[in-house]
Motif scaffolding. Structure first.
Motif, PDB file in Angstrom:
ATOM      1  N   GLY A  45       4.753  15.609   2.582  1.00 21.45           N
ATOM      2  CA  GLY A  45       4.124  15.758   1.272  1.00 21.45           C
ATOM      3  C   GLY A  45       4.408  14.637   0.305  1.00 21.45           C
ATOM      4  N   GLY A  46       5.279  13.705   0.648  1.00 20.63           N
ATOM      5  CA  GLY A  46       5.593  12.599  -0.249  1.00 20.63           C
ATOM      6  C   GLY A  46       4.748  11.370   0.037  1.00 20.63           C
ATOM      7  N   ARG A  47       5.136  10.274  -0.598  1.00 20.20           N
ATOM      8  CA  ARG A  47       4.465   8.999  -0.372  1.00 20.20           C
ATOM      9  C   ARG A  47       5.521   7.932  -0.115  1.00 20.20           C
ATOM     10  NH1 ARG A  47      -0.840   8.322  -1.994  1.00 20.20           N
ATOM     11  NH2 ARG A  47      -1.836  10.165  -2.870  1.00 20.20           N
ATOM     12  N   VAL A  48       5.117   6.899   0.594  1.00 13.13           N
ATOM     13  CA  VAL A  48       6.029   5.801   0.879  1.00 13.13           C
ATOM     14  C   VAL A  48       5.266   4.488   0.734  1.00 13.13           C
ATOM     15  CG1 VAL A  48       5.559   5.879   3.366  1.00 13.13           C
ATOM     16  CG2 VAL A  48       7.694   4.874   2.538  1.00 13.13           C
ATOM     17  N   SER A  49       5.940   3.492   0.149  1.00 14.38           N
ATOM     18  CA  SER A  49       5.331   2.179  -0.066  1.00 14.38           C
ATOM     19  C   SER A  49       5.591   1.293   1.153  1.00 14.38           C
ATOM     20  CB  SER A  49       5.924   1.542  -1.320  1.00 14.38           C
ATOM     21  OG  SER A  49       5.361   0.268  -1.541  1.00 14.38           O
ATOM     22  N   VAL A  50       4.526   0.627   1.599  1.00 13.25           N
ATOM     23  CA  VAL A  50       4.620  -0.228   2.784  1.00 13.25           C
ATOM     24  C   VAL A  50       4.178  -1.642   2.420  1.00 13.25           C
ATOM     25  CG1 VAL A  50       3.817  -0.603   5.152  1.00 13.25           C
ATOM     26  CG2 VAL A  50       4.145   1.725   4.307  1.00 13.25           C
ATOM     27  N   LYS A  51       5.000  -2.626   2.766  1.00 12.14           N
ATOM     28  CA  LYS A  51       4.670  -4.023   2.506  1.00 12.14           C
ATOM     29  C   LYS A  51       3.731  -4.549   3.586  1.00 12.14           C
ATOM     30  CE  LYS A  51       6.706  -8.588   1.765  1.00 12.14           C
ATOM     31  NZ  LYS A  51       7.969  -9.377   1.728  1.00 12.14           N
ATOM     32  N   VAL A  52       2.607  -5.132   3.151  1.00  8.44           N
ATOM     33  CA  VAL A  52       1.625  -5.695   4.075  1.00  8.44           C
ATOM     34  C   VAL A  52       1.763  -7.216   4.052  1.00  8.44           C
ATOM     35  CG1 VAL A  52      -0.819  -5.913   4.657  1.00  8.44           C
ATOM     36  CG2 VAL A  52       0.056  -3.778   3.668  1.00  8.44           C
ATOM     37  N   PRO A  53       2.187  -7.822   5.151  1.00  9.96           N
ATOM     38  CA  PRO A  53       2.351  -9.289   5.163  1.00  9.96           C
ATOM     39  C   PRO A  53       1.006 -10.013   5.050  1.00  9.96           C
ATOM     40  CG  PRO A  53       3.514  -8.241   6.993  1.00  9.96           C
ATOM     41  CD  PRO A  53       2.612  -7.218   6.410  1.00  9.96           C
ATOM     42  N   GLU A  54       1.053 -11.227   4.551  1.00  8.06           N
ATOM     43  CA  GLU A  54      -0.140 -12.072   4.449  1.00  8.06           C
ATOM     44  C   GLU A  54      -0.732 -12.312   5.840  1.00  8.06           C
ATOM     45  OE1 GLU A  54      -0.921 -16.770   3.429  1.00  8.06           O
ATOM     46  OE2 GLU A  54       0.533 -15.651   2.204  1.00  8.06           O
ATOM     47  N   GLY A  61      18.711  18.323  13.896  1.00  7.57           N
ATOM     48  CA  GLY A  61      18.326  17.477  12.767  1.00  7.57           C
ATOM     49  C   GLY A  61      17.631  16.177  13.121  1.00  7.57           C
ATOM     50  N   PHE A  62      17.413  15.891  14.404  1.00  7.25           N
ATOM     51  CA  PHE A  62      16.739  14.638  14.771  1.00  7.25           C
ATOM     52  C   PHE A  62      15.281  14.659  14.318  1.00  7.25           C
ATOM     53  CE2 PHE A  62      13.946  12.334  17.693  1.00  7.25           C
ATOM     54  CZ  PHE A  62      14.467  11.056  17.573  1.00  7.25           C
ATOM     55  N   VAL A  63      14.839  13.548  13.706  1.00  5.33           N
ATOM     56  CA  VAL A  63      13.448  13.405  13.253  1.00  5.33           C
ATOM     57  C   VAL A  63      12.885  12.111  13.825  1.00  5.33           C
ATOM     58  CG1 VAL A  63      11.907  13.231  11.260  1.00  5.33           C
ATOM     59  CG2 VAL A  63      13.955  14.668  11.124  1.00  5.33           C
ATOM     60  N   GLY A  64      11.680  12.185  14.346  1.00  4.90           N
ATOM     61  CA  GLY A  64      11.032  11.013  14.931  1.00  4.90           C
ATOM     62  C   GLY A  64      10.488  10.063  13.874  1.00  4.90           C
ATOM     63  N   ASP A  65       9.760   9.044  14.321  1.00  3.56           N
ATOM     64  CA  ASP A  65       9.213   8.016  13.434  1.00  3.56           C
ATOM     65  C   ASP A  65       7.713   8.195  13.251  1.00  3.56           C
ATOM     66  OD1 ASP A  65      11.777   6.985  13.478  1.00  3.56           O
ATOM     67  OD2 ASP A  65      11.319   5.536  15.072  1.00  3.56           O
ATOM     68  N   MET A  66       7.185   7.487  12.236  1.00  5.48           N
ATOM     69  CA  MET A  66       5.737   7.455  12.026  1.00  5.48           C
ATOM     70  C   MET A  66       5.251   6.025  12.249  1.00  5.48           C
ATOM     71  SD  MET A  66       3.360   8.870   8.898  1.00  5.48           S
ATOM     72  CE  MET A  66       4.054   7.889   7.578  1.00  5.48           C
ATOM     73  N   ILE A  67       4.183   5.898  13.004  1.00  3.48           N
ATOM     74  CA  ILE A  67       3.592   4.590  13.290  1.00  3.48           C
ATOM     75  C   ILE A  67       2.284   4.457  12.529  1.00  3.48           C
ATOM     76  CG2 ILE A  67       2.731   3.041  15.076  1.00  3.48           C
ATOM     77  CD1 ILE A  67       5.702   3.609  15.322  1.00  3.48           C
ATOM     78  N   LEU A  68       2.216   3.438  11.661  1.00  3.42           N
ATOM     79  CA  LEU A  68       0.977   3.140  10.942  1.00  3.42           C
ATOM     80  C   LEU A  68       0.246   2.016  11.660  1.00  3.42           C
ATOM     81  CD1 LEU A  68       2.300   3.046   7.258  1.00  3.42           C
ATOM     82  CD2 LEU A  68       1.368   4.997   8.505  1.00  3.42           C
ATOM     83  N   ILE A 112       0.859  -1.189   0.000  1.00  4.67           N
ATOM     84  CA  ILE A 112       0.000   0.000   0.000  1.00  4.67           C
ATOM     85  C   ILE A 112       0.892   1.236   0.000  1.00  4.67           C
ATOM     86  CG2 ILE A 112      -1.944  -1.085   1.196  1.00  4.67           C
ATOM     87  CD1 ILE A 112      -0.943   0.268   3.767  1.00  4.67           C
ATOM     88  N   GLU A 113       0.374   2.342  -0.499  1.00  6.90           N
ATOM     89  CA  GLU A 113       1.091   3.614  -0.459  1.00  6.90           C
ATOM     90  C   GLU A 113       0.429   4.527   0.558  1.00  6.90           C
ATOM     91  OE1 GLU A 113       1.473   5.482  -4.246  1.00  6.90           O
ATOM     92  OE2 GLU A 113       3.417   4.537  -4.616  1.00  6.90           O
ATOM     93  N   VAL A 114       1.232   5.136   1.414  1.00 15.14           N
ATOM     94  CA  VAL A 114       0.696   6.035   2.434  1.00 15.14           C
ATOM     95  C   VAL A 114       1.390   7.399   2.323  1.00 15.14           C
ATOM     96  CG1 VAL A 114       0.091   4.196   4.034  1.00 15.14           C
ATOM     97  CG2 VAL A 114       2.365   5.199   4.129  1.00 15.14           C
TER      98      VAL A 114
END
Length: 380
Positions: free
Chosen positions: A296-305, A327-334, A289-291
């Motif tokens: 402003g960009g998009r990132v592709s995420v692999k969804v396991p079976e 310059g520290f940047v945190g993470d995103m949790i989907l 899936i793309e999120v």
């Protein structure tokens, strides 16, 4: 109730240097700051005590007075002779300030004078509330704002006196702004009623500013909003507040930021959270899936079976930048939210019905496990 010792409040030795004092103050101030303790009256009172203590100890002259006389050095109106009432008549603690600072008890030391020699008053600080988007907080921005404020009167150059004239020394207090009267063993000091504590009298006030030395005006400013600001962040722009009375120093402008809620992302410090709907077929069979990202960009995420609702995926470095962190940047949790199909066609319904007939415990292990746990609760 007696005041607590200033050194004990900051938890430093009486011999502590300026660097140690400053470090101790910052640590205490952060701990008891009202923004970190909303509604906590005890913390607010502690914060005020800490500020009072540091305000005295960071000033060499005030600290010297405090070390010799303690809290009494700053309590106006107290009096009596040294060593009791049998000492010097007319002594009061204003003399302490005269001893150390060469002046009376007027604002903690030497009185600031305006262009015409009269006592000047610092201008008020101003507050400006600004709303920004989460995207603005991520990338930072330059914003132009207009603030109603006041500036020094150009006609009288801030003196308050009509052009060509000057304020005159007050004949009542001799320019001190205060008058003293002896009452028995006590020396009472009051603000001069003739000049209102200014020490000077303006007989011919400036017409544009009515003798105040400043005029109302709107000021346009460029504000730099740094990356990583959070809701409630306060920015200070020194010298952009109101002009002081009669040539006094200008106050500061404080900008309070409010970050608007986002449609997709939720923020916790440098972390971003996003709930992503995933089609049932993709969750069951696996796929990609793309999120979107806050940049402003998009990132592709692999969804396991076999992905279930609630499963989380961490995208490193796709969260929010930390303020002033280099310059520290945190993470995103989907978080996956598996979507059940709706508005099925006849063919789709037949396929699912066939799947249900052919399906068994192996394809729905969570369902089987749940009912195995609660079967003893069922009554025949």
């Amino acid at each position: 109730m007696s005041k607590k010792d200033f050194y004990e409040l900051l938890e430093v030795d009486r011999s502590a240097d300026d660097k140690t004092l400053k470090s101790a103050y910052r640590k205490k101030a952060m701990k008891y700051h009202p923004d970190r303790n909303p509604g906590d009256e005890e913390a607010e009172a502690k914060f005020k005590e800490i500020n009072e203590a540091y305000d005295v100890l960071k000033d060499a002259e005030k600290r010297a007075a405090y070390d010799q006389y303690g809290h009494a050095a700053f309590e106006g109106g107290m009096g009596g002779g040294r060593g009791g009432f049998g000492g010097q008549e007319g002594f009061d603690f204003g003399d302490i300030f005269e001893e150390f600072f060469g002046g009376g008890m007027g604002g903690g030391g030497r009185r600031r004078r305006g262009p015409g020699g009269q006592s000047a008053t610092r201008g008020s600080d101003l507050r400006y509330n600004m709303e920004i988007s989460l995207e603005d907080a991520f990338s930072g921005k330059q914003e132009q704002i207009t603030v109603p404020t006041s500036e020094s009167c150009g006609e009288c150059s801030g003196s308050g006196a009509e052009k060509g004239s000057q304020p005159e020394v007050c004949g009542t207090c001799g320019g001190h702004g205060k008058v003293r009267a002896s009452q028995g063993f006590f020396m009472v000091e009051r603000t001069c009623h003739s000049c209102g504590g200014q020490g000077m009298i303006i007989k011919n006030p400036c017409r544009p500013c009515s003798g105040a030395g400043r005029i109302s005006k709107e000021k346009t400013l460029e504000v730099n909003i740094p990356k990583g600001v959070e809701d409630g962040t306060r920015l200070r722009i020194g010298g952009s507040g109101e002009a002081g009375l009669r040539g006094g120093p200008t106050g500061d402008l404080y900008i309070f930021l409010s970050v608007q809620p986002h449609q997709i992302f939720k923020r916790d410090a440098e972390m971003l959270f996003c709930e992503v709907p995933i089609p049932m077929t993709t969750a069951a069979l696996g796929g990609k899936i793309e999120v979107p990202t806050i940049g402003g960009g998009r990132v592709s995420v692999k969804v396991p079976e076999g992905t279930q609702s609630g499963r989380q995926f961490r995208l490193r470095g796709k969260g929010m930048p930390a303020l002033n962190s280099g310059g520290f940047v945190g993470d995103m949790i989907l978080e996956a939210a598996v979507e059940t199909p709706t508005n099925l066609s006849s063919a789709q319904r037949e396929i699912l019905e066939e799947f249900a007939r052919e399906g068994g415990d192996e394809v729905s292990p969570q369902t089987k496990g749940f009912f195995d746990k609660v079967k003893d609760l069922f009554v025949d």
